[in-house]
Design a protein around this motif. Sequence first.
Motif, PDB file in Angstrom:
ATOM      1  N   PRO A  57      25.330 -25.158  20.483  1.00  0.00           N
ATOM      2  CA  PRO A  57      24.057 -25.103  19.742  1.00  0.00           C
ATOM      3  C   PRO A  57      23.334 -26.451  19.701  1.00  0.00           C
ATOM      4  O   PRO A  57      22.138 -26.505  19.397  1.00  0.00           O
ATOM      5  N   GLY A  88      27.102 -19.765  26.637  1.00  0.00           N
ATOM      6  CA  GLY A  88      26.197 -20.913  26.662  1.00  0.00           C
ATOM      7  C   GLY A  88      26.627 -21.968  27.672  1.00  0.00           C
ATOM      8  O   GLY A  88      25.807 -22.780  28.095  1.00  0.00           O
ATOM      9  N   ASP A 291      30.406 -25.831  10.299  1.00  0.00           N
ATOM     10  CA  ASP A 291      29.027 -26.287  10.068  1.00  0.00           C
ATOM     11  C   ASP A 291      28.982 -27.783   9.816  1.00  0.00           C
ATOM     12  O   ASP A 291      28.127 -28.505  10.339  1.00  0.00           O
ATOM     13  N   ARG A 294      29.613 -29.666  13.040  1.00  0.00           N
ATOM     14  CA  ARG A 294      28.446 -29.590  13.937  1.00  0.00           C
ATOM     15  C   ARG A 294      27.348 -30.536  13.447  1.00  0.00           C
ATOM     16  O   ARG A 294      26.741 -31.268  14.240  1.00  0.00           O
TER      17      ARG A 294
END
Length: 337
Positions: A57, A88, A291, A294
């Motif tokens: 991401p 991805g 989270d 990241r």
Amino acid sequence: MLQDQLQRPLRDLRISVTDRCNFRCTYCMPFDHYDWIDKREILTYEEICRVVRLAVPLGVRKIRLTGGEPLVRRDLPDLVRQLAGIAGIEDIALTTNGSRLSGMAGALRDAGLRRINVSIDSLDPERFRRITKRGDLDDVLKGLFAAKETGLAPIKINAVIERCVNEEDILPLVEFGREHDFVMRFIEYMDVGTANAWRLERTVPKAEILERIGARYPLEPIGRGEGNAPAVDYAFRDGKGTVGIVASVTEPFCGTCSRGRLTADGRIVTCLFSRTGHDLKARLRSGTGDDEIREWMAAVWAGRTDRFSADRLHAIQSDDGYDPEQHDKIEMITLGG
Ligand code: SAM
Ligand code: SF4
Ligand code: SF4
């Protein structure tokens, strides 16, 4: 889109799967003694895959596995298979010294590897041994041709050219590549790490490498792959393939550098010439949530200002000159080339 301080996105992640190596190339790790990273400190395949999933991401699309020598790490095809399954990720490549490739090429291809770089600095067996200290050219060539037979493509050959060491290998390597359909990539000798006692005089500049090749096989410039690849590519005018040159010293490409690095012991490093890294492993092993990790990774990239090679060229061209000993760097085998 995530960008660093110089508006560069994060696209590529170079993952060092081990600092161990069965060669001792003089330009990379000429130590007799080196303290290997303790095995418990090396990221597991599960941890590496978690990092990659978190990096997608943020922009990462391409993975390159490197080291040390990646093929000395056990069950590397398992890692390739797991990485190939991550949504991805569009491209998985490997850089290897080739010594263990002959028995593994098929398994790596079946696992999802498509592109491979094999490092060969000389086709003269004695010189090859002198440069790598422990390498056997025959084993490496067997690995190279085994990779070709399995259909891995393109196969690139990396050669570091060092003054008074292997300049006369340039043309034989070019001819070998043209004959067997391998893409030669010549790399300017760089001051990675601190152990190789680099001096500018030992670097054979891109212009000189090009001149040697072009005098025998005329060349046409193509440019950088995707506009930001480290190598500048040239086509042979007779249509027999291409050759690339990575000129980190004389033509730095920091302005488009979208490469992050993950060290074998779990540090994020934002430049090949970094003094230190950012401790990701502590976060992975302390129960920190996805989270939070990241966001931390994004903040590391957002704060990035690295442009070491551009600054080095500036220093080389200044009155004071460039002193490689003024700057501590992580060794190449630790952070991954
Ligand atoms: N062991 C593998 C290999 O040799 O291909 C992968 C790791 S190695 C550190 C990755 C690449 O870095 C190799 O192609 C190697 O030739 C290159 N390299 C190492 N030291 C270098 C230096 N001082 N200057 C330029 N390239 C270097
Ligand atoms: Fe090992 Fe690759 Fe470094 Fe040579 S260049 S010592 S093969 S890690
Ligand atoms: Fe990227 Fe650092 Fe190399 Fe510049 S010196 S191209 S910032 S890795």
